[in-house]
Design an enzyme around this catalytic site. Structure first.
Site, PDB file in Angstrom:
ATOM      1  N   GLU A 121       1.182  -1.168  14.017  1.00 28.50           N
ATOM      2  CA  GLU A 121       0.117  -0.340  13.298  1.00 28.50           C
ATOM      3  C   GLU A 121      -1.044  -0.490  13.940  1.00 28.50           C
ATOM      4  OE1 GLU A 121      -0.125  -1.117   9.130  1.00 28.50           O
ATOM      5  OE2 GLU A 121       1.705  -1.446   8.967  1.00 28.50           O
ATOM      6  N   TRP A 160      -0.139   4.104  12.807  1.00 26.02           N
ATOM      7  CA  TRP A 160      -0.231   3.903  11.574  1.00 26.02           C
ATOM      8  C   TRP A 160      -0.904   5.160  10.707  1.00 26.02           C
ATOM      9  CZ3 TRP A 160       3.255   1.964   8.568  1.00 26.02           C
ATOM     10  CH2 TRP A 160       2.876   1.977   7.047  1.00 26.02           C
ATOM     11  N   LYS A 183      -3.809   8.125   6.788  1.00 22.07           N
ATOM     12  CA  LYS A 183      -3.771   7.630   8.080  1.00 22.07           C
ATOM     13  C   LYS A 183      -2.681   8.368   9.043  1.00 22.07           C
ATOM     14  CE  LYS A 183      -6.009   2.929   7.530  1.00 22.07           C
ATOM     15  NZ  LYS A 183      -5.638   2.790   6.104  1.00 22.07           N
ATOM     16  N   TYR A 230     -11.167  -1.141   9.211  1.00 20.82           N
ATOM     17  CA  TYR A 230     -11.392  -2.424   8.181  1.00 20.82           C
ATOM     18  C   TYR A 230     -12.579  -3.215   8.526  1.00 20.82           C
ATOM     19  CZ  TYR A 230      -7.274  -0.437   5.512  1.00 20.82           C
ATOM     20  OH  TYR A 230      -6.522   0.276   4.916  1.00 20.82           O
ATOM     21  N   ASN A 263       6.796  -7.655   6.641  1.00 21.88           N
ATOM     22  CA  ASN A 263       5.613  -6.835   6.939  1.00 21.88           C
ATOM     23  C   ASN A 263       4.444  -7.559   6.454  1.00 21.88           C
ATOM     24  OD1 ASN A 263       3.971  -4.396   8.330  1.00 21.88           O
ATOM     25  ND2 ASN A 263       3.132  -4.608   6.090  1.00 21.88           N
ATOM     26  N   GLU A 264       3.484  -8.144   7.617  1.00 27.16           N
ATOM     27  CA  GLU A 264       2.247  -8.897   6.957  1.00 27.16           C
ATOM     28  C   GLU A 264       2.413  -9.757   6.059  1.00 27.16           C
ATOM     29  OE1 GLU A 264      -0.590  -5.783   6.492  1.00 27.16           O
ATOM     30  OE2 GLU A 264      -0.878  -5.094   8.485  1.00 27.16           O
ATOM     31  N   ASN A 317      -0.327  -5.744  13.759  1.00 27.62           N
ATOM     32  CA  ASN A 317      -1.132  -4.623  13.117  1.00 27.62           C
ATOM     33  C   ASN A 317      -2.557  -4.664  13.121  1.00 27.62           C
ATOM     34  OD1 ASN A 317       1.584  -3.680  12.307  1.00 27.62           O
ATOM     35  ND2 ASN A 317       1.240  -4.092  10.083  1.00 27.62           N
ATOM     36  N   TYR A 356      -6.667  -3.018  12.805  1.00 28.28           N
ATOM     37  CA  TYR A 356      -7.527  -1.975  12.347  1.00 28.28           C
ATOM     38  C   TYR A 356      -8.831  -2.313  12.610  1.00 28.28           C
ATOM     39  CZ  TYR A 356      -3.633  -0.427   9.860  1.00 28.28           C
ATOM     40  OH  TYR A 356      -2.315  -0.035   9.585  1.00 28.28           O
ATOM     41  N   ASP A 377       0.828  -1.134   0.027  1.00 26.36           N
ATOM     42  CA  ASP A 377      -0.052   0.029  -0.045  1.00 26.36           C
ATOM     43  C   ASP A 377       0.883   1.294  -0.118  1.00 26.36           C
ATOM     44  OD1 ASP A 377      -2.437   1.591   0.330  1.00 26.36           O
ATOM     45  OD2 ASP A 377      -2.162   1.634   2.446  1.00 26.36           O
TER      46      ASP A 377
END
Ligand code: GCB
Length: 637
Positions: free
Chosen positions: A546, A591, A610, A514, A453-454, A508, A510, A201
């Site tokens: 995040e 984040w 963000k 999300y 990351n992720e 991370n 959300y 992203d």
């Protein structure tokens, strides 16, 4: 199906694949060693000279449809001039350049100083994103894959001192399923255009975003690398060091350690050893103290080569659920950042460097993560000098095909497979880990390595893929810093397969963005449940690397609805309430530090919003709340 947790706003279309699940990761990676012969960042010393090649260069795109680099063997067509350092994408008012997929060329004339006739000299590129080739006149002299770490070419035998030559750097921005980060090139249905797709992203900025140097070292006997591992013994500081020199070195290695006043506080000799500083001043978060570790090669009383490394003496340790710096529990406040600004893209910029650190200080951030790639080395040096703690991350981002699934609707293909993230990707990943650690191993600010990351840590094949990579990181760091990966929301404690391989848990999350969008009560319950799950399963410290909500600066809502400044503030407050209830949480990195550019799609309006600061670094309302909380937490109020 709740799939939109974490990064999810992608135009990525997964290739349709049918893969056998079995993987063979047995291949030895020894053949993929670090390509730099001289690891040390170029600098002026009494025995080394440095010429900056930053400035305006000629620029051209490779021919249309060119898949492989045509070696450039002549002058570039006249016309475009480009600043170095800068990503090229947003510089020109030309959509073709902005969207270009493939090779571009940078070119300029360079003169080797005539005083260098007894020296060795090299070209060093701090980063060519994602692949670079160096040509001296018509000759290809070096190439490198990996967009965020340096490479070099020794040009001593090609150009004489006092001579002028044509320097061309070819740079390719293509990402495939076997690069780090991965991506895929799609051929559009109707016009047959090549379009770069990727799962991460942030915009695929490319070019020469960092400095280019011509520099000299002594011809025969020179220092190639210095490793300085620090420790503490009562009131004394220890520097356990190894110096690597050129093959022909016959001179003696002499070590002098200077304090910040320039006073000699320790001496040693030989290529390996321990320098002992009685009454050491430690490097502390928020209170940096750096010694100069000076290495000389001395032959018949003459200093042949000299180089100094800034060394901060401190210890780092995970103990139970605590993260200790100098044996004191440390709580991370700060952000995931990006190298990103208008026009320059990822171009390193000293004004932004200093200003961003000013803002970190203002808001009470004691740390950041180099999400999602190694940053310019100048950033690491600045963090060393200003006592900011860094989680240093490789460019391994977007290793989860599930992330496109929620948007495209179809079932995502498996991530780890021969046609997806495979053995070659893993080798590129291992290389990225080694190059990051080789470059940043001496930075006091760096307290742990994030190797990805992720990734799809919930999928079949994740363990086989990551177990050897965690080991690569452990083997590469002489200082044995903790090693982590950053966990994706989909890979909850129930389905994750790899967390036990790592030293801390980095999450991370959300909830409230999300998922449970706009419903902070529901989100708080979901977050609480998730956190308890991790705590029950692992006796490890947890950092939230995040959490955040897109926020349109200037948008207000009495109901604190999503996208408003009020929502961001209440969202962050909710997370903090939860963190404060759990001793296992030892850090919070929002984040993101600032709004940043992404691929445009139906879910991003001029990028990711963000940021707690706008892209031009103006505070949103939440910045003031964070400031009040963090300054108290780190004890500066
Ligand atoms: C994530 C990613 C980050 C994205 C962020 C988002 O989980 O790690 O790169 O930008 O979510 O805003 O979706």
């Amino acid at each position: 199906m709740k799939v939109l947790i974490g990064l999810s706003l992608l135009s990525f279309v997964a290739p349709s694949l049918a893969f056998p699940a079995a993987q063979n990761y047995a291949r030895n990676d020894a053949a993929h060693q670090h390509p730099l012969h001289i690891q040390l960042k170029p600098k002026n010393t009494a025995t080394r000279e440095l010429v900056s090649l930053d400035g305006l260069w000629d620029f051209a795109l490779a021919q249309e449809g060119n898949d492989t680099a045509t070696p450039w063997t002549s002058r570039l067509p006249k016309g475009l001039e480009i600043p170095v350092p800068a990503s090229y994408n947003d510089i020109f008012i030309d959509r073709k350049i902005h969207d270009h997929v493939g090779w571009v060329y940078y070119q300029r004339e360079v003169i080797v100083p005539r005083g260098w006739s007894d020296e060795r000299y090299l070209i060093r590129i701090e980063a060519a994103t994602h692949e670079g080739r160096i040509y001296v006149n018509d000759e290809l002299v070096a190439e490198h894959v990996g967009g965020y770490t340096p490479f070099e070419a020794d040009i001593t035998s090609l150009v004489s001192a006092g001579e002028k030559f044509r320097l061309t750097i070819a740079v390719n921005n293509e990402l495939t399923h076997e690069t780090i980060p991965p991506g895929n090139i799609e051929i559009t249905e109707f016009t047959g255009k090549r379009v770069q797709r990727y799962q991460h992203d942030f915009y695929n900025y490319a070019g020469l975003a960092r400095s280019v140097w011509l520099y000299s070292v002594p011809r025969e006997q020179y220092i190639r690398d210095v490793v300085a591992v620090t420790g503490v013994d009562g009131a004394a500081g220890l520097i356990n060091y190894t110096v690597t020199t050129s093959e022909g070195t016959t001179g003696d290695i002499r070590i002098t350690v200077l304090d910040e006043d320039g006073t000699t506080v320790a001496e040693a000799s030989g290529a390996h050893g321990i320098a002992r500083i009685n009454s050491v001043k430690l490097w502390q978060p928020g209170a940096a103290y750096l010694y100069q570790f000076v290495v000389d090669i001395v032959d018949s009383d003459t200093v042949i080569d000299t180089y100094s490394v800034a060394v901060g003496i401190r210890t780092v340790k995970v103990s139970g659920r605590q993260f200790l710096i100098n044996d004191k529990p440390f709580y991370f406040t700060g952000f995931g950042k990006h190298e990103d600004s208008a026009i320059r893209g990822k171009g390193h910029d000293q004004a932004y460097l200093v200003h961003d650190f000013q803002l970190l200080d203002w808001i009470g951030a004691n740390s950041f993560r180099t999400s999602h790639y190694p940053y310019a080395e100048e950033v690491m040096e600045f963090a060393d000098r200003h006592g900011i703690v860094v989680i240093d991350e490789t460019p391994a981002v977007g290793l989860a095909y599930s992330i496109g699934g929620g948007v495209s609707g179809g079932d995502p293909p498996p991530t780890f497979s021969p046609e997806g993230i495979n053995n070659n990707t893993r080798r590129a990943h291992a290389q990225a880990i080694r190059e990051l650690i080789a470059r940043d191993k001496n930075h006091a600010s760096v307290v742990m390595w994030s190797i990805a990351n992720e990734p799809a840590s919930n999928e079949e094949g994740a363990r086989e893929y990551f177990a050897p990579l965690a080991q690569v990181a452990r083997d590469a760091d002489p200082a044995h810093r903790p090693v982590v990966f950053v966990n994706l929301g989909l890979a909850t404690y129930k389905v994750d397969r790899i967390t036990d391989l790592f030293d801390l848990i980095c999450l991370n999350r959300y909830f409230g963005w999300y998922s449970e969008t706009g419903d902070l009560e529901e989100a708080e319950a979901a977050l609480e449940e998730e956190l308890k799950g991790w705590e029950k399963k692992f006796e490890k410290p947890i950092i939230f690397t995040e959490y955040g909500a897109d926020t349109m600066a200037g948008l207000h809502s009495v109901f604190a609805l999503p996208w408003s400044e009020e929502y961001q503030t209440e969202f962050l407050d909710m997370y903090h309430r939860v963190f404060d209830r759990h001793d296992s949480v030892i850090g919070e990195q929002v984040w993101n530090f600032a709004d940043f550019q992404t691929n445009m799609g139906i879910n991003r309006v001029d990028g990711n919003k963000k940021g707690v600061f706008t892209r031009d670094r103006k505070p949103k309302a939440s910045a003031h709340n964070l400031r009040a909380r963090w300054r108290k937490l780190i004890g500066v109020e």
